[in-house]
Design a protein around this motif. Sequence first.
Motif, PDB file in Angstrom:
ATOM      1  N   ILE A  99       2.651   0.069   4.474  1.00 43.42           N
ATOM      2  CA  ILE A  99       3.095   1.524   3.979  1.00 43.42           C
ATOM      3  C   ILE A  99       4.594   1.571   4.142  1.00 43.42           C
ATOM      4  O   ILE A  99       5.215   2.129   3.265  1.00 43.42           O
ATOM      5  N   LEU A 100       5.164   1.055   5.415  1.00 44.18           N
ATOM      6  CA  LEU A 100       6.627   1.283   5.542  1.00 44.18           C
ATOM      7  C   LEU A 100       7.388   0.229   4.695  1.00 44.18           C
ATOM      8  O   LEU A 100       8.263   0.791   3.970  1.00 44.18           O
ATOM      9  N   ALA A 101       6.920  -0.793   4.398  1.00 43.46           N
ATOM     10  CA  ALA A 101       7.490  -1.610   3.174  1.00 43.46           C
ATOM     11  C   ALA A 101       7.556  -1.063   1.770  1.00 43.46           C
ATOM     12  O   ALA A 101       8.345  -0.971   1.244  1.00 43.46           O
ATOM     13  N   ASP A 102       6.429  -0.589   1.457  1.00 45.54           N
ATOM     14  CA  ASP A 102       5.856  -0.162   0.174  1.00 45.54           C
ATOM     15  C   ASP A 102       6.748   1.060   0.103  1.00 45.54           C
ATOM     16  O   ASP A 102       7.341   1.516  -1.008  1.00 45.54           O
ATOM     17  N   SER A 103       6.754   2.359   0.844  1.00 51.81           N
ATOM     18  CA  SER A 103       7.310   3.402   0.949  1.00 51.81           C
ATOM     19  C   SER A 103       9.116   3.508   0.828  1.00 51.81           C
ATOM     20  O   SER A 103       9.679   4.239   0.559  1.00 51.81           O
ATOM     21  N   GLY A 104       9.506   2.367   1.628  1.00 54.59           N
ATOM     22  CA  GLY A 104      10.791   2.353   1.797  1.00 54.59           C
ATOM     23  C   GLY A 104      11.401   3.411   2.966  1.00 54.59           C
ATOM     24  O   GLY A 104      12.438   3.843   3.078  1.00 54.59           O
ATOM     25  N   ALA A 105      10.287   3.681   4.082  1.00 55.60           N
ATOM     26  CA  ALA A 105      10.709   4.680   4.774  1.00 55.60           C
ATOM     27  C   ALA A 105      11.808   4.186   5.640  1.00 55.60           C
ATOM     28  O   ALA A 105      11.940   3.165   6.127  1.00 55.60           O
ATOM     29  N   ALA A 158       5.950  14.371  -0.926  1.00 55.53           N
ATOM     30  CA  ALA A 158       5.140  13.535   0.084  1.00 55.53           C
ATOM     31  C   ALA A 158       4.273  12.466  -0.606  1.00 55.53           C
ATOM     32  O   ALA A 158       4.134  12.720  -1.889  1.00 55.53           O
ATOM     33  N   ILE A 159       4.103  11.449   0.127  1.00 58.16           N
ATOM     34  CA  ILE A 159       3.589  10.130  -0.329  1.00 58.16           C
ATOM     35  C   ILE A 159       2.218  10.024   0.535  1.00 58.16           C
ATOM     36  O   ILE A 159       2.462   9.707   1.450  1.00 58.16           O
ATOM     37  N   LEU A 160       0.960  10.273  -0.193  1.00 56.25           N
ATOM     38  CA  LEU A 160      -0.309   9.788   0.819  1.00 56.25           C
ATOM     39  C   LEU A 160      -0.775   8.618   0.456  1.00 56.25           C
ATOM     40  O   LEU A 160      -1.056   8.249  -0.630  1.00 56.25           O
ATOM     41  N   TYR A 161      -0.807   7.772   1.329  1.00 52.54           N
ATOM     42  CA  TYR A 161      -1.580   6.573   0.763  1.00 52.54           C
ATOM     43  C   TYR A 161      -3.018   6.639   1.014  1.00 52.54           C
ATOM     44  O   TYR A 161      -3.677   6.842   1.931  1.00 52.54           O
ATOM     45  N   THR A 162      -3.802   6.060  -0.171  1.00 52.42           N
ATOM     46  CA  THR A 162      -4.870   6.076  -0.309  1.00 52.42           C
ATOM     47  C   THR A 162      -5.516   4.692  -0.597  1.00 52.42           C
ATOM     48  O   THR A 162      -4.953   4.066  -1.683  1.00 52.42           O
ATOM     49  N   SER A 163      -6.778   4.073  -0.247  1.00 53.22           N
ATOM     50  CA  SER A 163      -7.222   2.742  -0.549  1.00 53.22           C
ATOM     51  C   SER A 163      -7.595   2.859  -1.994  1.00 53.22           C
ATOM     52  O   SER A 163      -8.069   3.583  -2.541  1.00 53.22           O
ATOM     53  N   GLY A 164      -7.368   1.600  -2.778  1.00 51.60           N
ATOM     54  CA  GLY A 164      -7.740   1.463  -3.875  1.00 51.60           C
ATOM     55  C   GLY A 164      -9.041   0.717  -4.064  1.00 51.60           C
ATOM     56  O   GLY A 164      -9.190   0.141  -3.073  1.00 51.60           O
ATOM     57  N   SER A 165      -9.871   0.216  -5.059  1.00 49.94           N
ATOM     58  CA  SER A 165     -11.032  -0.346  -5.077  1.00 49.94           C
ATOM     59  C   SER A 165     -10.660  -1.797  -5.119  1.00 49.94           C
ATOM     60  O   SER A 165     -11.429  -2.614  -4.538  1.00 49.94           O
ATOM     61  N   THR A 166      -9.254  -2.345  -5.245  1.00 44.53           N
ATOM     62  CA  THR A 166      -8.554  -3.600  -5.277  1.00 44.53           C
ATOM     63  C   THR A 166      -7.319  -3.561  -4.616  1.00 44.53           C
ATOM     64  O   THR A 166      -6.706  -2.410  -4.963  1.00 44.53           O
ATOM     65  N   GLY A 167      -6.893  -4.306  -3.823  1.00 42.81           N
ATOM     66  CA  GLY A 167      -5.416  -4.453  -3.231  1.00 42.81           C
ATOM     67  C   GLY A 167      -5.233  -3.432  -2.100  1.00 42.81           C
ATOM     68  O   GLY A 167      -6.033  -2.818  -1.675  1.00 42.81           O
ATOM     69  N   ARG A 168      -3.823  -3.564  -1.945  1.00 47.41           N
ATOM     70  CA  ARG A 168      -3.501  -2.525  -0.579  1.00 47.41           C
ATOM     71  C   ARG A 168      -3.515  -1.122  -1.059  1.00 47.41           C
ATOM     72  O   ARG A 168      -3.364  -0.855  -2.098  1.00 47.41           O
ATOM     73  N   PRO A 169      -3.291  -0.259  -0.072  1.00 46.75           N
ATOM     74  CA  PRO A 169      -3.175   1.078  -0.238  1.00 46.75           C
ATOM     75  C   PRO A 169      -2.103   1.639  -1.224  1.00 46.75           C
ATOM     76  O   PRO A 169      -1.314   0.818  -1.027  1.00 46.75           O
ATOM     77  N   LYS A 170      -2.438   2.465  -1.858  1.00 43.53           N
ATOM     78  CA  LYS A 170      -1.522   2.770  -2.909  1.00 43.53           C
ATOM     79  C   LYS A 170      -0.845   4.294  -2.609  1.00 43.53           C
ATOM     80  O   LYS A 170      -1.814   5.172  -2.103  1.00 43.53           O
ATOM     81  N   GLY A 171       0.309   4.635  -2.907  1.00 47.69           N
ATOM     82  CA  GLY A 171       0.877   6.239  -2.667  1.00 47.69           C
ATOM     83  C   GLY A 171       0.693   6.746  -3.559  1.00 47.69           C
ATOM     84  O   GLY A 171       1.377   6.453  -4.525  1.00 47.69           O
TER      85      GLY A 171
END
Length: 511
Positions: A99-105, A158-171
Amino acid sequence: MSGSPENPILPLDHLALRGADDAPALLLRGETLDYKALRSRVSRLAAWLAREIPAKGARVATWAAKGELTCLMPLAAARAGLVHVPINPLLKHAQVAHILADSGALMLIGTPARLTTLGEGDVPTVCHLVEEGAALAGAEALGGDLSPSQADPHDLAAILYTSGSTGRPKGVMLSHANMWLGAESVHEYLGLAPDDRTLAVLPLSFDYGQNQLFSTWHAGGCVVPLDYLMPRDVVKAVERHAITTLAAVPPLWVQITELDWPDETAAKLRRLTNSGGALTVDLVRRLRALFPQARLFAMYGLTEAFRSTYLDPALIDSHPTSMGRAIPHAEILVINDLGEVSQDGEEGELVHSGPLVAQGYWQDPERTAERYKPAPASSRYGGMAVWSGDRVKRGADGLLYFVGRRDAMIKSAGNRISPQEVEEAALATGLVAEAVALGVSDPRLGQAVHLVVRAAPESSGAEEELPRKLKEELPNFMIPQVIHWRNAMPIGPNGKIDRTGLAAELAEMVS
């Protein structure tokens, strides 16, 4: 959509302005903030954030239990012109690192115990770690004051991270308007009032959990955060704080109905709300018997569009399995396989359009295009709509009924779990060569996570070692309830593992 003069859409931090100065707004451990104090704390924290992260639109993440920080941050970050990324406190380092890497927090504020679990490589070099206490102390010491935001309500908040049916959580990207109108909608159909007290038991990193704050503050009421350890803690909190509103997911409702509730305590609750999974007929009956004076709201939603439908509590006894109708500010259409509005009784896909629809997935145009598509021609809103993948039917009376899910998501205890995340964790141990995670019907959890694996060649002690490794890497709600060891995986006609066949086999085993 810009709202009306009577009900304008405002930046999210304006929720702190709704209540009377001396009315209770937030009950923290050891102190109660009235709305005047809430406004002051939000303003100070926003001023500190703006000093620490001056770049507008930058992301700031939080990873902490419910308390002052997690309750104030959605409003404070919005006032500072930042995008808040709340992280589920149950997640562990691997998910947080993603999440930190994907969001660029640029900053992660968390409890010391959580921050110390992050290892080398988990935190991007641009991300600064700050302990929760230091952030609050810094805001108090600065003593700054930041005026209410004048941001465009359609700006990202806001960006809320939620799991997808495949892959990593998506924001999922939410604007000020998305969350403001969600608060207004729920305030309206729940009938919240300034004298209401909401017990916030759900994680504030979820849209359902955050709305406990937002809808209550929109009504000028009071929020009582609770990180409960045992369901009995909920009973005690309702009694101690005169709670009127309780939101939960089906597994918690099951536990709540198994407890002894004094009549006078049960009578304090005016409304119960459910989402994150359907209520069974039996559970509706038990809740109605235990809380006969409370209005029971069955609701359906998805993070990509917040909330879609609710059932009028007056219909819960006669239509206990219905999803109800569209909530205010939402348009819900049932579209058949020909792309046309389904006839009554005809199965189709639930499509949600209108101003509650989020802005898509953060930096993921491919997955955004899969879920966010132009609204059907019959839509009164037009624009982009969320094509849910859920199959529903509409009755002649206009009530909607859930048929099934199109994707492979596992929904356990109100959590949406990506099978691939569980599988990747198992494979990463090196103990197994193949892994399939499936959701199996469970009376308490809704679905329990089952993991089917084939041991890696020449691996020894895998059956004893794999559960231990998974507990180190996965949050508790993702840990498989059962691990099934196989010498070979079933293969389908397409050459892939036959997940459908495995799911049917496991379902038969537990029936």
